[in-house]
Design a protein around this motif. Structure first.
Motif, short mmCIF file in Angstrom:
data_model
loop_
_atom_site.label_atom_id
_atom_site.label_comp_id
_atom_site.label_asym_id
_atom_site.label_seq_id
_atom_site.Cartn_x
_atom_site.Cartn_y
_atom_site.Cartn_z
N MET A 12 -8.42 -4.14 28.10
CA MET A 12 -8.74 -4.15 26.74
C MET A 12 -9.95 -5.34 26.65
SD MET A 12 -5.49 -3.79 24.68
CE MET A 12 -6.20 -3.85 22.82
N VAL A 13 -10.84 -5.16 25.75
CA VAL A 13 -11.90 -6.26 25.57
C VAL A 13 -11.89 -6.44 24.19
CG1 VAL A 13 -13.62 -5.05 27.08
CG2 VAL A 13 -13.30 -4.22 24.73
N HIS A 14 -12.28 -7.99 24.13
CA HIS A 14 -12.33 -8.55 22.47
C HIS A 14 -13.56 -7.89 21.69
CE1 HIS A 14 -10.12 -12.22 23.46
NE2 HIS A 14 -10.44 -12.01 24.58
N SER A 15 -12.78 -7.59 20.53
CA SER A 15 -13.36 -7.06 19.41
C SER A 15 -14.36 -7.93 18.68
CB SER A 15 -12.49 -6.01 18.49
OG SER A 15 -13.12 -5.57 17.55
N GLU A 16 -15.51 -7.52 18.38
CA GLU A 16 -16.48 -8.55 17.49
C GLU A 16 -16.41 -7.82 16.09
OE1 GLU A 16 -17.93 -11.22 18.38
OE2 GLU A 16 -17.27 -10.81 20.45
N GLY A 17 -16.60 -8.53 14.94
CA GLY A 17 -16.50 -8.04 13.72
C GLY A 17 -15.46 -8.88 12.80
N LEU A 18 -15.18 -8.26 11.71
CA LEU A 18 -14.41 -8.92 10.89
C LEU A 18 -12.83 -8.74 11.16
CD1 LEU A 18 -16.00 -7.28 7.60
CD2 LEU A 18 -16.14 -9.53 8.20
N ALA A 19 -12.35 -7.72 11.95
CA ALA A 19 -11.03 -7.68 12.33
C ALA A 19 -10.94 -8.21 13.65
CB ALA A 19 -10.86 -6.16 12.40
N LEU A 20 -10.50 -9.56 13.85
CA LEU A 20 -10.38 -10.03 15.04
C LEU A 20 -9.38 -9.44 16.06
CD1 LEU A 20 -10.61 -13.99 14.08
CD2 LEU A 20 -12.29 -12.67 15.25
N GLY A 21 -9.32 -9.43 17.28
CA GLY A 21 -8.23 -9.02 18.38
C GLY A 21 -8.94 -8.27 19.29
N CYS A 22 -8.27 -7.50 20.09
CA CYS A 22 -8.86 -6.71 21.18
C CYS A 22 -8.89 -5.32 20.81
CB CYS A 22 -8.00 -6.98 22.48
SG CYS A 22 -8.33 -8.68 22.99
N VAL A 23 -9.56 -4.60 21.53
CA VAL A 23 -9.56 -3.12 21.34
C VAL A 23 -9.80 -2.29 22.69
CG1 VAL A 23 -12.20 -2.81 21.22
CG2 VAL A 23 -10.63 -1.20 20.13
N CYS A 24 -8.89 -1.29 23.07
CA CYS A 24 -9.07 -0.52 24.09
C CYS A 24 -10.02 0.34 24.13
CB CYS A 24 -7.61 0.33 24.28
SG CYS A 24 -7.63 1.33 25.83
N PRO A 25 -10.95 0.42 25.08
CA PRO A 25 -12.11 1.30 25.36
C PRO A 25 -11.79 2.76 25.40
CG PRO A 25 -11.87 -0.17 27.19
CD PRO A 25 -10.92 -0.55 26.29
N ASN A 26 -10.54 3.11 25.96
CA ASN A 26 -10.10 4.23 26.41
C ASN A 26 -9.34 5.06 25.12
OD1 ASN A 26 -9.43 6.36 28.34
ND2 ASN A 26 -7.40 5.92 28.35
N CYS A 27 -8.35 4.27 24.37
CA CYS A 27 -7.81 5.02 23.43
C CYS A 27 -7.82 4.52 22.10
CB CYS A 27 -6.36 5.09 23.71
SG CYS A 27 -5.49 3.72 23.50
N GLY A 28 -8.66 3.42 21.87
CA GLY A 28 -8.79 2.66 20.81
C GLY A 28 -7.70 1.82 19.94
N TYR A 29 -6.57 1.67 20.90
CA TYR A 29 -5.53 0.69 20.24
C TYR A 29 -6.07 -0.55 20.09
CZ TYR A 29 -1.33 -1.92 20.33
OH TYR A 29 -0.07 -2.64 20.07
N CYS A 31 -5.05 -4.82 19.32
CA CYS A 31 -4.00 -5.69 19.40
C CYS A 31 -4.35 -7.06 19.22
CB CYS A 31 -3.59 -5.62 20.63
SG CYS A 31 -2.24 -6.69 21.32
N LYS A 32 -3.72 -8.18 18.49
CA LYS A 32 -3.99 -9.42 18.22
C LYS A 32 -3.13 -10.23 18.92
CE LYS A 32 -5.62 -8.58 13.62
NZ LYS A 32 -5.72 -9.07 12.33
N ALA A 33 -2.34 -9.79 19.95
CA ALA A 33 -1.28 -10.55 20.71
C ALA A 33 -1.67 -11.79 21.42
CB ALA A 33 -0.29 -9.84 21.53
N CYS A 34 -2.85 -11.55 22.02
CA CYS A 34 -3.43 -12.78 22.79
C CYS A 34 -4.02 -13.97 22.09
CB CYS A 34 -4.35 -12.18 23.84
SG CYS A 34 -5.89 -11.59 23.19
N LEU A 35 -4.32 -13.54 20.92
CA LEU A 35 -4.82 -14.52 19.82
C LEU A 35 -3.85 -15.57 19.41
CD1 LEU A 35 -7.55 -12.31 18.02
CD2 LEU A 35 -7.82 -13.85 19.83
N GLY A 36 -2.69 -15.35 19.32
CA GLY A 36 -1.61 -15.71 18.76
C GLY A 36 -1.64 -15.91 17.27
N THR A 37 -2.13 -15.03 16.57
CA THR A 37 -2.34 -14.72 15.23
C THR A 37 -0.79 -14.67 14.46
OG1 THR A 37 -2.42 -12.52 15.30
CG2 THR A 37 -4.54 -13.78 15.03
N ASP A 38 -0.84 -15.83 13.56
CA ASP A 38 0.59 -16.07 12.65
C ASP A 38 1.49 -16.17 13.85
OD1 ASP A 38 -0.96 -14.81 10.46
OD2 ASP A 38 -0.36 -12.79 11.05
#
Length: 73
Positions: A12-29, A31-38
């Motif tokens: 997965m790669v980091h997503s730029e924009g209003l929604a922080l997190g990562c996005v899968c380039p293959n299926c679009g999933y 995730c914010k797990a690696c950011l430690g949000t909340d």
């Protein structure tokens, strides 16, 4: 930190924009797990982890597992 997709295991790669997190380039999933949000933990809670037998057993058991070496199959 970089992680693999929980759905298809693609890198997965980091997503730029209003929604922080990562996005899968293959299926679009997304995730914010690696950011430690909340997931802020207080200093006292962090210190007390050592007294939690479930967590410590899990941590210590990982040292007993043999390391996987993908070069020697």
């Amino acid at each position: 930190m970089r992680c693999s997709c929980h759905e298809c295991d693609t890198y997965m790669v980091h997503s730029e924009g209003l929604a922080l997190g990562c996005v899968c380039p293959n299926c679009g999933y997304r995730c914010k797990a690696c950011l430690g949000t909340d997931s802020v933990i207080s200093r006292d809670s962090l210190k007390n982890i050592q007294f939690n037998p479930v967590i410590m057993d899990d941590i210590m058991s990982s040292f007993d597992e043999p390391e996987e070496d993908e070069y020697y199959d």
